[in-house]
Design a protein around this motif. Sequence first.
Motif, PDB file in Angstrom:
ATOM      1  N   GLU A  75      29.342  20.825  16.630  1.00 30.28           N
ATOM      2  CA  GLU A  75      29.525  19.639  15.866  1.00 30.28           C
ATOM      3  C   GLU A  75      28.424  18.636  16.583  1.00 30.28           C
ATOM      4  OE1 GLU A  75      32.693  15.920  15.215  1.00 30.28           O
ATOM      5  OE2 GLU A  75      33.185  17.478  16.487  1.00 30.28           O
ATOM      6  N   THR A  76      27.826  17.817  15.626  1.00 29.53           N
ATOM      7  CA  THR A  76      26.734  16.997  16.199  1.00 29.53           C
ATOM      8  C   THR A  76      27.020  15.571  15.946  1.00 29.53           C
ATOM      9  OG1 THR A  76      25.092  18.779  15.699  1.00 29.53           O
ATOM     10  CG2 THR A  76      24.247  16.179  15.961  1.00 29.53           C
ATOM     11  N   THR A  77      26.902  14.436  16.983  1.00 35.38           N
ATOM     12  CA  THR A  77      27.066  13.379  16.813  1.00 35.38           C
ATOM     13  C   THR A  77      26.078  12.726  17.859  1.00 35.38           C
ATOM     14  OG1 THR A  77      28.608  12.940  18.558  1.00 35.38           O
ATOM     15  CG2 THR A  77      29.549  13.456  16.502  1.00 35.38           C
ATOM     16  N   LEU A  78      25.999  11.287  17.813  1.00 33.58           N
ATOM     17  CA  LEU A  78      25.245  10.505  18.671  1.00 33.58           C
ATOM     18  C   LEU A  78      25.849  10.712  19.950  1.00 33.58           C
ATOM     19  CD1 LEU A  78      22.758   8.706  19.379  1.00 33.58           C
ATOM     20  CD2 LEU A  78      24.068   7.040  18.795  1.00 33.58           C
ATOM     21  N   VAL A  79      25.349  11.037  21.072  1.00 40.50           N
ATOM     22  CA  VAL A  79      26.046  11.156  22.531  1.00 40.50           C
ATOM     23  C   VAL A  79      25.248  10.318  23.576  1.00 40.50           C
ATOM     24  CG1 VAL A  79      26.944  13.424  22.037  1.00 40.50           C
ATOM     25  CG2 VAL A  79      24.615  13.458  23.187  1.00 40.50           C
ATOM     26  N   HIS A  80      25.846   9.813  24.463  1.00 41.61           N
ATOM     27  CA  HIS A  80      25.481   8.824  25.267  1.00 41.61           C
ATOM     28  C   HIS A  80      24.717   9.512  26.485  1.00 41.61           C
ATOM     29  CE1 HIS A  80      25.168   6.263  29.108  1.00 41.61           C
ATOM     30  NE2 HIS A  80      25.099   5.305  28.158  1.00 41.61           N
ATOM     31  N   GLY A  81      25.438  10.680  26.829  1.00 36.32           N
ATOM     32  CA  GLY A  81      24.711  11.521  27.880  1.00 36.32           C
ATOM     33  C   GLY A  81      25.114  11.254  29.502  1.00 36.32           C
ATOM     34  N   ASP A  82      25.598   9.952  29.753  1.00 34.08           N
ATOM     35  CA  ASP A  82      25.762   9.374  31.039  1.00 34.08           C
ATOM     36  C   ASP A  82      26.787   8.327  30.978  1.00 34.08           C
ATOM     37  OD1 ASP A  82      25.398   9.066  33.731  1.00 34.08           O
ATOM     38  OD2 ASP A  82      23.568   7.869  33.722  1.00 34.08           O
ATOM     39  N   TYR A  83      28.008   8.566  29.978  1.00 39.10           N
ATOM     40  CA  TYR A  83      29.030   7.562  29.701  1.00 39.10           C
ATOM     41  C   TYR A  83      29.832   7.642  30.854  1.00 39.10           C
ATOM     42  CZ  TYR A  83      32.373   4.747  27.061  1.00 39.10           C
ATOM     43  OH  TYR A  83      33.031   3.672  26.663  1.00 39.10           O
ATOM     44  N   ARG A  84      29.888   6.459  31.711  1.00 42.98           N
ATOM     45  CA  ARG A  84      30.866   6.357  32.720  1.00 42.98           C
ATOM     46  C   ARG A  84      31.323   4.780  33.037  1.00 42.98           C
ATOM     47  NH1 ARG A  84      25.897   7.935  35.763  1.00 42.98           N
ATOM     48  NH2 ARG A  84      25.540   6.211  37.199  1.00 42.98           N
ATOM     49  N   LEU A  85      32.070   4.695  33.740  1.00 44.97           N
ATOM     50  CA  LEU A  85      32.601   3.328  34.011  1.00 44.97           C
ATOM     51  C   LEU A  85      31.533   2.411  34.479  1.00 44.97           C
ATOM     52  CD1 LEU A  85      34.942   1.163  34.347  1.00 44.97           C
ATOM     53  CD2 LEU A  85      35.214   1.976  36.769  1.00 44.97           C
ATOM     54  N   ASP A  86      30.694   2.817  35.641  1.00 40.91           N
ATOM     55  CA  ASP A  86      29.596   1.829  36.040  1.00 40.91           C
ATOM     56  C   ASP A  86      28.307   1.670  35.232  1.00 40.91           C
ATOM     57  OD1 ASP A  86      29.349   4.632  36.992  1.00 40.91           O
ATOM     58  OD2 ASP A  86      27.508   3.857  38.007  1.00 40.91           O
ATOM     59  N   ASN A  87      28.474   2.390  33.910  1.00 38.58           N
ATOM     60  CA  ASN A  87      27.306   1.994  32.936  1.00 38.58           C
ATOM     61  C   ASN A  87      27.916   1.085  31.922  1.00 38.58           C
ATOM     62  OD1 ASN A  87      25.183   3.226  34.172  1.00 38.58           O
ATOM     63  ND2 ASN A  87      25.707   5.551  32.965  1.00 38.58           N
ATOM     64  N   LEU A  88      28.784   0.618  32.031  1.00 43.45           N
ATOM     65  CA  LEU A  88      29.489  -0.344  31.130  1.00 43.45           C
ATOM     66  C   LEU A  88      29.752  -1.759  31.599  1.00 43.45           C
ATOM     67  CD1 LEU A  88      32.629   1.835  29.904  1.00 43.45           C
ATOM     68  CD2 LEU A  88      30.132   1.768  28.906  1.00 43.45           C
ATOM     69  N   ILE A  89      29.247  -2.745  30.756  1.00 37.55           N
ATOM     70  CA  ILE A  89      29.563  -4.140  31.140  1.00 37.55           C
ATOM     71  C   ILE A  89      30.647  -4.664  30.536  1.00 37.55           C
ATOM     72  CG2 ILE A  89      28.588  -6.390  31.358  1.00 37.55           C
ATOM     73  CD1 ILE A  89      25.558  -5.308  31.418  1.00 37.55           C
ATOM     74  N   PHE A  90      31.569  -5.267  31.247  1.00 34.41           N
ATOM     75  CA  PHE A  90      32.821  -5.756  30.747  1.00 34.41           C
ATOM     76  C   PHE A  90      32.794  -7.275  30.573  1.00 34.41           C
ATOM     77  CE2 PHE A  90      34.220  -1.649  31.929  1.00 34.41           C
ATOM     78  CZ  PHE A  90      35.457  -1.229  30.887  1.00 34.41           C
ATOM     79  N   HIS A  91      33.607  -7.903  29.714  1.00 35.03           N
ATOM     80  CA  HIS A  91      33.482  -9.256  29.405  1.00 35.03           C
ATOM     81  C   HIS A  91      33.983  -9.781  30.650  1.00 35.03           C
ATOM     82  CE1 HIS A  91      35.517 -12.935  28.123  1.00 35.03           C
ATOM     83  NE2 HIS A  91      34.646 -13.225  27.328  1.00 35.03           N
ATOM     84  N   PRO A  92      33.547 -11.114  31.124  1.00 36.36           N
ATOM     85  CA  PRO A  92      34.003 -11.617  32.376  1.00 36.36           C
ATOM     86  C   PRO A  92      35.239 -11.833  32.607  1.00 36.36           C
ATOM     87  CG  PRO A  92      32.145 -12.900  31.400  1.00 36.36           C
ATOM     88  CD  PRO A  92      32.615 -11.917  30.391  1.00 36.36           C
ATOM     89  N   SER A  93      36.349 -11.887  31.636  1.00 35.49           N
ATOM     90  CA  SER A  93      37.742 -11.703  31.843  1.00 35.49           C
ATOM     91  C   SER A  93      38.602 -10.916  31.269  1.00 35.49           C
ATOM     92  CB  SER A  93      38.230 -13.402  31.616  1.00 35.49           C
ATOM     93  OG  SER A  93      37.831 -13.771  30.417  1.00 35.49           O
ATOM     94  N   GLU A  94      38.132 -10.349  30.013  1.00 31.42           N
ATOM     95  CA  GLU A  94      38.831  -9.585  29.167  1.00 31.42           C
ATOM     96  C   GLU A  94      38.570  -8.251  29.177  1.00 31.42           C
ATOM     97  OE1 GLU A  94      38.078 -10.835  25.189  1.00 31.42           O
ATOM     98  OE2 GLU A  94      38.253 -13.026  25.484  1.00 31.42           O
ATOM     99  N   ALA A  95      39.415  -7.355  28.969  1.00 38.27           N
ATOM    100  CA  ALA A  95      39.452  -5.773  29.101  1.00 38.27           C
ATOM    101  C   ALA A  95      38.483  -5.289  27.880  1.00 38.27           C
ATOM    102  CB  ALA A  95      40.671  -5.165  29.307  1.00 38.27           C
ATOM    103  N   ARG A  96      37.509  -5.974  27.845  1.00 37.83           N
ATOM    104  CA  ARG A  96      36.461  -5.608  26.612  1.00 37.83           C
ATOM    105  C   ARG A  96      35.019  -5.205  27.075  1.00 37.83           C
ATOM    106  NH1 ARG A  96      33.556  -9.258  23.422  1.00 37.83           N
ATOM    107  NH2 ARG A  96      34.716 -10.904  24.162  1.00 37.83           N
TER     108      ARG A  96
END
Length: 329
Positions: free
Chosen positions: A183-204
Amino acid sequence: MRDKGLADAEPVKVSVLAGGQSNPTFRIDAGKNRHYVLRKKPPGTLIASAHAIDREFRVMQALANTGVPVPRMLDYCEDASLIGTPFFVMEFLEGRVFMDQALPGMTNAERTALYREMNRVIAALHAVDHKAVGLGDYGKEGNYVSRQIARWSRQCRESTLPVNASMHRLMEWLPAHLPEGDETTLVHGDYRLDNLIFHPSEARVIGVLDWELSTLGHPLADLAYQCMGWRIPHDLWRGIGGLDLAALGIPSEAQYVQWYGEATGRDAAGHWDFYIAYNLFRMAAILHGIAQRAAEGTAAAEDAVETGRKAGPLADLGWEAAQRYMASR
């Protein structure tokens, strides 16, 4: 930057941002409400196709109006004479970055919500119509895992540093045990917690970063990359293996995979340990490359030597997953 309308007359301030093992990353303050991030290639002789900041810029620009949150891309510059390498500039996102997957200091409910959100975003990424957003030629269709195994095996063999026995075993075993179906989709290749920026106060999540390894690929391989964290001991590197997850409010690996399945309709269970083994091999190869750059003096991060030393233990975990896979067949 002034020519592009990104800076006013006052002096521009530049500071190093934490992280960025591969591509040096900087914060730029160019006046009131003018805060940016500059990301560039590292100096020195580089492995072909590595440090693809042009691809990072392109994919984030393409995702601007999708369900995947990304920073706004501002400009890409190929002129290496300005700062020594090509670079791009994007908006600075004010938010939270969590380095420890155990999320210390959080309540159980907060941990559960953050993991739910991570799961939601990777499911949204794999739902993007890559052709519709202009990424139809962003990679090859099909045989992603096979090609990735060949790529990282080749990099390891070309390295002047030795690789451990488990890496050699995985380089032989993985191509011989590729699961049927693709199956083929767009993939990030390095998807992990510390490569995400969350909203300052929300779980978003407000921004997914570090797209250097993104391409067109297999979504379950992309998901299994993040799920390596459940297999890696907490005291080794970025893992939650061995922790009392229920007491922390963190979902089990099986629960996390089930959430993804409910969101996407995909069933990962059949060949799951193969994808885990593949990703542990791939991560070990990436860390081996960091060790190589550290030996050559071109690594971007100060802790590159220590990071590179973790390649062997991760390869050992990968071989354990391979053995579990064989035992389950």
